[in-house]
Design a protein around this motif. Structure first.
Motif, PDB file in Angstrom:
ATOM      1  N   ALA A 192       0.874  -1.224  -0.039  1.00 38.72           N
ATOM      2  CA  ALA A 192       0.014   0.024   0.050  1.00 38.72           C
ATOM      3  C   ALA A 192       0.815   1.226   0.016  1.00 38.72           C
ATOM      4  CB  ALA A 192      -0.958   0.019   1.231  1.00 38.72           C
ATOM      5  N   ARG A 193       2.058   1.151   0.593  1.00 36.69           N
ATOM      6  CA  ARG A 193       2.795   2.436   0.851  1.00 36.69           C
ATOM      7  C   ARG A 193       3.504   2.754  -0.344  1.00 36.69           C
ATOM      8  NH1 ARG A 193       7.799   0.956   4.827  1.00 36.69           N
ATOM      9  NH2 ARG A 193       8.531   2.901   3.865  1.00 36.69           N
ATOM     10  N   TYR A 194       3.406   1.906  -1.427  1.00 39.89           N
ATOM     11  CA  TYR A 194       4.155   2.001  -2.788  1.00 39.89           C
ATOM     12  C   TYR A 194       3.093   2.483  -3.824  1.00 39.89           C
ATOM     13  CZ  TYR A 194       7.864  -0.080  -0.307  1.00 39.89           C
ATOM     14  OH  TYR A 194       8.947  -0.605   0.569  1.00 39.89           O
ATOM     15  N   ARG A 195       1.917   2.637  -3.606  1.00 44.80           N
ATOM     16  CA  ARG A 195       0.875   3.051  -4.310  1.00 44.80           C
ATOM     17  C   ARG A 195       0.996   4.626  -4.477  1.00 44.80           C
ATOM     18  NH1 ARG A 195      -3.487  -0.111  -1.272  1.00 44.80           N
ATOM     19  NH2 ARG A 195      -3.213  -2.090  -1.999  1.00 44.80           N
ATOM     20  N   LYS A 196       1.174   5.066  -6.030  1.00 43.41           N
ATOM     21  CA  LYS A 196       1.102   6.544  -6.246  1.00 43.41           C
ATOM     22  C   LYS A 196      -0.183   7.362  -5.774  1.00 43.41           C
ATOM     23  CE  LYS A 196       5.285   6.328  -8.324  1.00 43.41           C
ATOM     24  NZ  LYS A 196       5.721   5.307  -8.930  1.00 43.41           N
TER      25      LYS A 196
END
Ligand SMILES: Cc1cc2nc3c(=O)[nH]c(=O)nc-3n(C[C@H](O)[C@H](O)[C@H](O)COP(=O)(O)O)c2cc1C
Length: 196
Positions: A192-196
């Motif tokens: 989730a933390r890598y979603r733009k």
């Protein structure tokens, strides 16, 4: 999905056994459907990493970043230097962080011992960047295991083929799931933390 594998050779020695082993792993990966590239740090001449050091215009830094972004999976090779990974390889790793997330790494070590502490160090750095590691690595004693024509130790040859096969197989699985998790809106995943 074609898996793109980047080999990173962390020896500055001409004729490096680690570089030769990476070549064999990449060669075995291609018939399995992978695309491969080699980043030979001996030839790249990557400057010492400096946070905020204005290195983004440096051609070697640009090439390393481009290949790292291109790759879905990695095979890292380091010589055993005092039970540690080489400074050249650590310097390469220092340039990267989020680019390693969701990518599988395999480890090679040229050592007169077993290279376990060296591979543990590579594994630690990669874990810190949320990369995934194969649960084993392959070490070799260059003078005993290689001759002028290639690997003379059949056990080593088999282990290099195994690493290649596992990197392609597990690298593809992790990559596909990572991409699915990027697209989905599931909150409870590290992706989730890598979603733009
Ligand atoms: C500075 C230095 C430190 C080394 N320390 C170790 C060591 O602690 N343990 C070991 O087994 N070999 C050690 N070696 C030997 C190298 O790991 C070995 O020569 C290896 O094959 C080099 O890898 P390469 O062929 O990929 O360059 C050391 C070599 C150098 C130059």
């Amino acid at each position: 999905m074609t898996l793109k594998i980047l080999g990173v050779s962390g020896s500055m020695r001409e004729g490096s056994h680690g570089a030769r082993a990476i070549g064999l792993v990449l060669e075995a990966a291609r018939p399995l459907g992978a695309e491969t590239r080699l980043l030979d740090l001996r030839l790249l001449d990557l400057p010492m990493y400096r946070p905020g050091g204005g290195l983004s215009g440096n051609e070697s830094v640009r090439a390393a970043n481009e290949s790292t972004g291109w790759a879905d999976a990695f095979v890292l090779a380091s010589p055993d230097y005092h039970g540690s990974m080489s400074g050249a390889l650590k310097n390469f790793l220092d340039y990267h962080w989020t680019e390693f997330a969701g990518k599988v790494f395999g480890y090679l070590c040229a050592s007169h011992e077993k290279g376990l502490t060296v591979m543990d160090q590579m594994r630690t750095a990669v874990r810190q960047c949320y990369g995934w590691s194969l649960p084993y690595g392959v070490s070799f004693n260059g003078d005993e295991d290689f001759d002028a024509s290639g690997v003379k130790n059949p056990v080593l040859a088999r282990r290099l083929r195994m690493l290649s096969r596992d990197l392609v197989t597990y690298g593809s699985l992790i990559k596909e799931q990572f991409l699915r998790d990027l697209e989905d809106d599931v909150p409870d995943t590290f992706v989730a933390r890598y979603r733009k």
